[in-house]
Design a protein around this motif. Structure first.
Motif, PDB file in Angstrom:
ATOM      1  N   HIS A 132       0.791  -1.340   0.045  1.00  8.68           N
ATOM      2  CA  HIS A 132       0.458  -0.286  -0.131  1.00  8.68           C
ATOM      3  C   HIS A 132       0.567   1.030  -0.087  1.00  8.68           C
ATOM      4  O   HIS A 132       0.560   2.489  -0.244  1.00  8.68           O
ATOM      5  CB  HIS A 132      -0.401  -0.096   1.330  1.00  8.68           C
ATOM      6  N   ASN A 133       2.672   0.882   0.620  1.00  4.10           N
ATOM      7  CA  ASN A 133       3.375   2.583   0.103  1.00  4.10           C
ATOM      8  C   ASN A 133       3.033   2.487  -1.522  1.00  4.10           C
ATOM      9  O   ASN A 133       4.451   2.062  -1.292  1.00  4.10           O
ATOM     10  CB  ASN A 133       3.707   2.339   1.244  1.00  4.10           C
ATOM     11  N   ARG A 134       2.565   3.401  -1.422  1.00  2.75           N
ATOM     12  CA  ARG A 134       2.655   3.762  -3.250  1.00  2.75           C
ATOM     13  C   ARG A 134       4.340   4.485  -3.413  1.00  2.75           C
ATOM     14  O   ARG A 134       4.741   3.942  -4.521  1.00  2.75           O
ATOM     15  CB  ARG A 134       1.765   4.817  -3.685  1.00  2.75           C
ATOM     16  N   ASN A 135       5.428   4.755  -2.267  1.00  2.00           N
ATOM     17  CA  ASN A 135       6.393   5.268  -2.433  1.00  2.00           C
ATOM     18  C   ASN A 135       7.721   4.500  -2.829  1.00  2.00           C
ATOM     19  O   ASN A 135       8.359   4.342  -3.640  1.00  2.00           O
ATOM     20  CB  ASN A 135       7.036   5.581  -1.175  1.00  2.00           C
ATOM     21  N   LEU A 136       7.026   3.122  -2.621  1.00  2.00           N
ATOM     22  CA  LEU A 136       8.283   2.140  -2.936  1.00  2.00           C
ATOM     23  C   LEU A 136       7.627   1.475  -4.430  1.00  2.00           C
ATOM     24  O   LEU A 136       8.406   0.352  -4.890  1.00  2.00           O
ATOM     25  CB  LEU A 136       7.419   0.691  -2.126  1.00  2.00           C
ATOM     26  N   TRP A 137       7.087   1.297  -5.182  1.00  2.00           N
ATOM     27  CA  TRP A 137       6.904   1.000  -6.132  1.00  2.00           C
ATOM     28  C   TRP A 137       7.704   2.206  -7.647  1.00  2.00           C
ATOM     29  O   TRP A 137       7.329   3.175  -6.926  1.00  2.00           O
ATOM     30  CB  TRP A 137       5.218   1.388  -6.632  1.00  2.00           C
ATOM     31  N   LYS A 138       8.747   1.562  -8.215  1.00  3.45           N
ATOM     32  CA  LYS A 138       9.239   2.013  -8.767  1.00  3.45           C
ATOM     33  C   LYS A 138       9.087   1.345 -10.674  1.00  3.45           C
ATOM     34  O   LYS A 138       8.992   2.077 -11.399  1.00  3.45           O
ATOM     35  CB  LYS A 138      10.645   1.286  -8.933  1.00  3.45           C
ATOM     36  N   ALA A 139       8.296  -0.369 -10.643  1.00  4.54           N
ATOM     37  CA  ALA A 139       8.839  -0.013 -12.269  1.00  4.54           C
ATOM     38  C   ALA A 139       6.921   0.980 -12.456  1.00  4.54           C
ATOM     39  O   ALA A 139       7.124   1.195 -13.787  1.00  4.54           O
ATOM     40  CB  ALA A 139       8.467  -1.378 -12.278  1.00  4.54           C
ATOM     41  N   SER A 140       5.681   0.801 -11.849  1.00  4.04           N
ATOM     42  CA  SER A 140       4.987   1.125 -12.868  1.00  4.04           C
ATOM     43  C   SER A 140       4.585   2.456 -12.445  1.00  4.04           C
ATOM     44  O   SER A 140       4.501   3.600 -11.082  1.00  4.04           O
ATOM     45  CB  SER A 140       3.609  -0.047 -11.206  1.00  4.04           C
ATOM     46  N   PRO A 141       4.187   3.169 -13.556  1.00  2.00           N
ATOM     47  CA  PRO A 141       4.200   4.505 -13.285  1.00  2.00           C
ATOM     48  C   PRO A 141       3.345   4.475 -13.029  1.00  2.00           C
ATOM     49  O   PRO A 141       2.357   4.241 -13.153  1.00  2.00           O
ATOM     50  CB  PRO A 141       4.800   5.032 -14.237  1.00  2.00           C
ATOM     51  N   ARG A 142       3.036   5.850 -12.076  1.00  2.00           N
ATOM     52  CA  ARG A 142       1.862   6.656 -12.026  1.00  2.00           C
ATOM     53  C   ARG A 142       1.063   7.346 -13.045  1.00  2.00           C
ATOM     54  O   ARG A 142       1.229   8.042 -13.950  1.00  2.00           O
ATOM     55  CB  ARG A 142       1.738   7.796 -10.712  1.00  2.00           C
ATOM     56  N   LEU A 143      -0.787   7.366 -13.391  1.00  2.30           N
ATOM     57  CA  LEU A 143      -1.267   7.649 -14.176  1.00  2.30           C
ATOM     58  C   LEU A 143      -0.859   9.210 -14.478  1.00  2.30           C
ATOM     59  O   LEU A 143      -0.871   9.975 -15.328  1.00  2.30           O
ATOM     60  CB  LEU A 143      -2.784   7.596 -13.372  1.00  2.30           C
ATOM     61  N   ASP A 144      -0.678   9.986 -13.536  1.00  4.56           N
ATOM     62  CA  ASP A 144      -0.424  11.218 -13.755  1.00  4.56           C
ATOM     63  C   ASP A 144       0.711  11.637 -14.225  1.00  4.56           C
ATOM     64  O   ASP A 144       1.134  13.001 -14.295  1.00  4.56           O
ATOM     65  CB  ASP A 144      -0.911  12.218 -12.639  1.00  4.56           C
ATOM     66  N   ARG A 145       1.948  10.655 -14.359  1.00  4.87           N
ATOM     67  CA  ARG A 145       3.070  10.875 -14.754  1.00  4.87           C
ATOM     68  C   ARG A 145       3.435  10.466 -15.959  1.00  4.87           C
ATOM     69  O   ARG A 145       4.476  10.848 -16.963  1.00  4.87           O
ATOM     70  CB  ARG A 145       4.539  10.003 -13.582  1.00  4.87           C
TER      71      ARG A 145
END
Length: 344
Positions: free
Chosen positions: A75-88
């Motif tokens: 649930h910690n979004r800061n740990l996601w590195k490979a999956s891009p955020r939609l707004d990026r």
């Protein structure tokens, strides 16, 4: 002539729904998008999305977060590195997301009666750290739990939602908000919205999509975030069911034909072992909260001590510099006096 800008309607619309952008998970390599709805198998499905996106799953660790399990680190979004955020993503990339362009876009919904009981149990009865802000409220559940206290305290919480629909526990915590709001169907071009009872169908449909993408693989969907007490008919007696149906009327209007409450009414009553497990989980969460607060306090004290040491070191350096300047000034003066005497 400049190319026309890509339509960014999905992002613009999602930004109008609090938290919707951060609840959107992407695996662009296999063209899968998941809109997470809290308490609807979202922890398990986030792990699946992390795997599909190519995340290093070993890096999802609780760290300083007050999680009761490393499983919750997803649930910690800061740990996601490979999956891009939609707004990026670029507007052009966002415009390609949807079934018309070969994407599999999905979400999962759940009977609000079962969902709110599960959320109340997980967030409040089991005393997760963030729930401690409510400890002095009249509707906060009692401990140690008994069958009677669980039923009575859940009824109190439902009364709160019914009497104060804008209360911050509902307005701020998406676990208690309407699913139709979180889905943002006006913004997201879904392939399908599944009921939680259709997880088998979701697996089959997603596997077929991945195969068509040339990525046939075993789906990683671990069991996560279980609650010891199942929803049973007794929890919804005395008007509780009717109040929930009133609070979540929008969900029932959109999806009500999917939910059969008979399964809940016919569910077996809680065993002593179930209540004991719930209390044990509660004690664990409370202890983690205490340790987290202690660690945070010690960390702040250590940071303050380091800052004070840095200040003292700077003062010492300034004093040494001043003393060195004074010594150098005195030496220069003496040399000048000697030179003056020799000149005479």
């Amino acid at each position: 002539m400049d190319e026309p800008a890509a339509d960014d309607g999905m992002l613009d619309a999602l930004r109008q729904v609090p938290g919707a952008v951060s609840r959107t998970y992407l695996a662009p390599g296999v063209k899968v998008m998941f809109e997470s709805i809290n308490k609807n198998a979202c922890t398990s499905l986030k792990w699946m999305m992390a795997d599909l996106a190519g995340e290093d799953l070993d890096t999802f660790q609780a760290g300083w977060q007050p999680f009761t399990s490393h499983t919750d680190a997803v649930h910690n979004r800061n740990l996601w590195k490979a999956s891009p955020r939609l707004d990026r993503l670029s507007p052009e990339a966002r415009a390609e997301i949807g079934p018309d362009h070969g994407w599999f876009v999905f979400a999962v919904v759940r009977d609000p009666r079962v969902r709110v009981f599960s959320a109340w149990q997980n967030r409040l009865l089991m005393q997760i750290p963030i729930a401690q802000q409510y400890r002095e409220e009249w509707w906060y559940p009692r401990h140690p739990v008994t069958r009677e206290s669980v039923l009575e305290d859940f009824a109190k919480f439902v009364d709160l939602l019914d009497q104060h629909p804008e209360h911050k526990v509902r307005a701020k915590d998406p676990h208690f908000r309407d699913q139709v709001e979180l889905l943002a169907e006006h913004a997201i071009p879904y392939t399908r919205i599944y009921d939680i009872s259709e997880m088998g169908q979701l697996r089959a449909d997603l596997a077929a999509h991945l195969a068509a993408q040339g990525h046939a693989r075993e789906l990683h969907i671990p069991k996560a975030n279980p609650t010891p007490l199942r929803a049973i008919g007794a929890a919804f007696e005395g008007g509780v069911r009717e109040k929930i149906e009133r609070v979540y009327a929008a969900d029932f209007e959109r999806f009500g034909d999917r939910w059969d409450f008979a399964k809940v009414e016919n569910a077996a009553p809680w065993r002593d072992a179930d209540l004991d497990a719930c209390e044990s989980e509660s004690e664990l969460s409370l202890r983690i909260y205490e340790l987290h607060e202690l660690a945070r306090s010690q960390r702040e004290a250590a940071e303050q001590a380091r800052a004070r040491v840095a200040e003292l070191e700077a003062e010492l350096r300034a004093r040494d510099t001043h003393a060195a300047d004074a010594d150098a000034g005195g030496l220069i003066a003496r040399v000048r006096r000697r030179g003056s005497r020799r000149a005479r």
